[in-house]
Design a protein around this motif. Structure first.
Motif, PDB file in Angstrom:
ATOM      1  N   PHE A  57      -1.748  -7.650 -63.838  1.00  0.00           N
ATOM      2  CA  PHE A  57      -1.770  -6.048 -63.620  1.00  0.00           C
ATOM      3  C   PHE A  57      -2.727  -5.303 -64.118  1.00  0.00           C
ATOM      4  O   PHE A  57      -2.842  -5.610 -65.453  1.00  0.00           O
ATOM      5  CB  PHE A  57      -0.425  -5.582 -63.776  1.00  0.00           C
ATOM      6  N   ILE A  58      -3.261  -4.415 -63.468  1.00  0.00           N
ATOM      7  CA  ILE A  58      -4.411  -3.336 -64.413  1.00  0.00           C
ATOM      8  C   ILE A  58      -3.661  -2.071 -64.658  1.00  0.00           C
ATOM      9  O   ILE A  58      -3.158  -1.189 -63.936  1.00  0.00           O
ATOM     10  CB  ILE A  58      -5.436  -3.288 -63.239  1.00  0.00           C
ATOM     11  N   ARG A  59      -3.713  -2.024 -66.131  1.00  0.00           N
ATOM     12  CA  ARG A  59      -3.392  -0.809 -66.607  1.00  0.00           C
ATOM     13  C   ARG A  59      -4.356   0.416 -66.649  1.00  0.00           C
ATOM     14  O   ARG A  59      -5.576   0.168 -67.203  1.00  0.00           O
ATOM     15  CB  ARG A  59      -3.132  -0.967 -68.463  1.00  0.00           C
ATOM     16  N   VAL A  60      -3.916   1.542 -66.006  1.00  0.00           N
ATOM     17  CA  VAL A  60      -4.748   2.573 -66.291  1.00  0.00           C
ATOM     18  C   VAL A  60      -4.907   2.893 -67.519  1.00  0.00           C
ATOM     19  O   VAL A  60      -3.924   3.196 -68.336  1.00  0.00           O
ATOM     20  CB  VAL A  60      -4.067   3.584 -65.179  1.00  0.00           C
ATOM     21  N   PRO A  61      -6.029   2.937 -68.021  1.00  0.00           N
ATOM     22  CA  PRO A  61      -6.230   3.258 -69.454  1.00  0.00           C
ATOM     23  C   PRO A  61      -5.569   4.638 -70.138  1.00  0.00           C
ATOM     24  O   PRO A  61      -5.349   4.235 -71.381  1.00  0.00           O
ATOM     25  CB  PRO A  61      -7.972   3.439 -69.683  1.00  0.00           C
ATOM     26  N   THR A  62      -5.664   5.406 -69.406  1.00  0.00           N
ATOM     27  CA  THR A  62      -5.380   6.939 -70.056  1.00  0.00           C
ATOM     28  C   THR A  62      -3.711   6.935 -69.910  1.00  0.00           C
ATOM     29  O   THR A  62      -3.156   6.927 -68.654  1.00  0.00           O
ATOM     30  CB  THR A  62      -6.065   8.034 -69.461  1.00  0.00           C
ATOM     31  N   SER A  63      -2.919   7.003 -70.955  1.00  0.00           N
ATOM     32  CA  SER A  63      -1.523   7.284 -70.965  1.00  0.00           C
ATOM     33  C   SER A  63      -1.322   8.748 -70.744  1.00  0.00           C
ATOM     34  O   SER A  63      -2.074   9.649 -70.984  1.00  0.00           O
ATOM     35  CB  SER A  63      -0.859   7.036 -72.354  1.00  0.00           C
ATOM     36  N   VAL A 112      -7.769   2.344 -59.899  1.00  0.00           N
ATOM     37  CA  VAL A 112      -7.864   2.711 -61.313  1.00  0.00           C
ATOM     38  C   VAL A 112      -8.742   3.807 -61.782  1.00  0.00           C
ATOM     39  O   VAL A 112      -7.977   4.715 -62.525  1.00  0.00           O
ATOM     40  CB  VAL A 112      -8.212   1.245 -62.135  1.00  0.00           C
ATOM     41  N   PRO A 113     -10.021   3.859 -61.512  1.00  0.00           N
ATOM     42  CA  PRO A 113     -10.627   4.994 -61.893  1.00  0.00           C
ATOM     43  C   PRO A 113     -10.327   6.185 -61.226  1.00  0.00           C
ATOM     44  O   PRO A 113     -10.283   7.302 -62.006  1.00  0.00           O
ATOM     45  CB  PRO A 113     -12.025   4.569 -61.481  1.00  0.00           C
ATOM     46  N   ILE A 114      -9.787   6.153 -60.072  1.00  0.00           N
ATOM     47  CA  ILE A 114      -9.478   7.432 -59.364  1.00  0.00           C
ATOM     48  C   ILE A 114      -8.135   7.898 -60.108  1.00  0.00           C
ATOM     49  O   ILE A 114      -7.939   9.249 -60.352  1.00  0.00           O
ATOM     50  CB  ILE A 114      -8.854   7.272 -57.982  1.00  0.00           C
ATOM     51  N   ILE A 115      -6.972   7.068 -60.329  1.00  0.00           N
ATOM     52  CA  ILE A 115      -6.049   7.629 -60.987  1.00  0.00           C
ATOM     53  C   ILE A 115      -6.137   8.090 -62.668  1.00  0.00           C
ATOM     54  O   ILE A 115      -5.948   9.217 -62.952  1.00  0.00           O
ATOM     55  CB  ILE A 115      -4.872   6.497 -61.142  1.00  0.00           C
ATOM     56  N   ASP A 116      -7.125   7.452 -63.239  1.00  0.00           N
ATOM     57  CA  ASP A 116      -7.471   7.585 -64.672  1.00  0.00           C
ATOM     58  C   ASP A 116      -8.233   8.949 -64.754  1.00  0.00           C
ATOM     59  O   ASP A 116      -8.006   9.814 -65.468  1.00  0.00           O
ATOM     60  CB  ASP A 116      -8.297   6.567 -65.261  1.00  0.00           C
TER      61      ASP A 116
END
Length: 256
Positions: free
Chosen positions: A109-115, A227-231
């Motif tokens: 799974f890929i974790r979106v970097p920003t919490s 991922v970059p869209i959500i981040d």
């Protein structure tokens, strides 16, 4: 007069022909284009953990992220094990809220970097027991209630024979209220929201917090373009100051 009637008949037939063509075109439009515009098949499908007040906060935040990023998102709340299973099987695009450990257990799974939020894990007890709990070491000999499939309440080094699993926070608190367990481990927000909902005046939260963990959106590798869209959506909310306001409002709604 006869010629006039012939012209009218021809015009009428032409009109009927146009009607048929228009109907055919309309049917083609409905059959060919409607599913792409209106069907949920085109939605980005996320899952969250059901019966969790804190996950409902995540649902609100991710909904706002999808809105500002112009994503058509569908968020379904499922039991934690089923949500994880759906992710592993590639049935969904991602999960709305999981801790860091979740990514270690599921390295694909890929974790979106920003919490975008933090979970505070706390101890809940009955008033009549008068326990003073400062750390996990103080509950080693107690019967403990935890939520099935939730990572932040697992791997605490507890005796498996003394751990009792429940599918919802409300069921855990009911076990505590009925003295079937001595302490419940849950997120502060989930625990307090459930106690308020149950009007369980005999249940309290201990002042000590086990740990505070950031939570993240996780994306299935088949949808890595998200991922970059959500981040970027999370970063935009942080930068504008809207994230704090959204979370404060969601927390208030959860605890009321």
């Amino acid at each position: 007069m006869k010629d006039e009637l012939v012209r009218l008949f021809i015009s009428f037939q032409a009109y009927r022909g146009c009607q048929k063509k228009l109907k055919s075109l309309l049917c083609l439009f409905i059959l060919g284009f409607t599913p792409q515009v209106f069907s949920d098949d085109s939605a980005t499908h996320f899952v969250g953990v059901a019966d969790s007040s804190i996950q409902n906060i995540g649902r609100v935040v991710l909904g706002e992220i999808c809105f500002i990023q112009k994503l058509h998102c569908n968020i379904e709340m499922l039991p934690a094990p089923r949500a994880e299973r759906n992710m592993r099987e590639g049935l969904v695009s991602g999960e709305i809220m999981r801790v860091w450990r979740y990514g270690e257990d599921n390295p694909d799974f890929i974790r979106v970097p920003t919490s975008y939020y933090e979970i505070k894990t706390a101890f809940f007890t009955r008033k009549d027991t008068q326990y003073k709990i400062a750390s996990v070491a103080d509950i080693i000999n107690l019967n403990v209630g935890v939520l099935t499939g939730v990572k932040h309440t697992q791997n605490l080094g507890l005796d498996p024979k003394k751990v009792f699993y429940s599918t919802t926070t409300e069921k855990m608190m009911d076990l505590l209220d009925k003295k079937r367990v001595d302490v419940v481990i849950a997120s502060y927000m989930d625990g307090m929201a459930t106690i308020n909902k149950m009007h369980a005046k005999n249940l309290i939260v201990q002042s000590a917090t086990i740990k505070t963990q950031p939570v993240y959106v996780y994306i299935h590798p088949n949808k890595k373009e998200l991922v970059p869209i959500i981040d970027n959506g999370i970063k935009d909310l942080v930068k504008s100051g809207k994230l704090h306001a959204i979370i404060a409002d969601a927390e208030k709604n959860v605890l009321d």
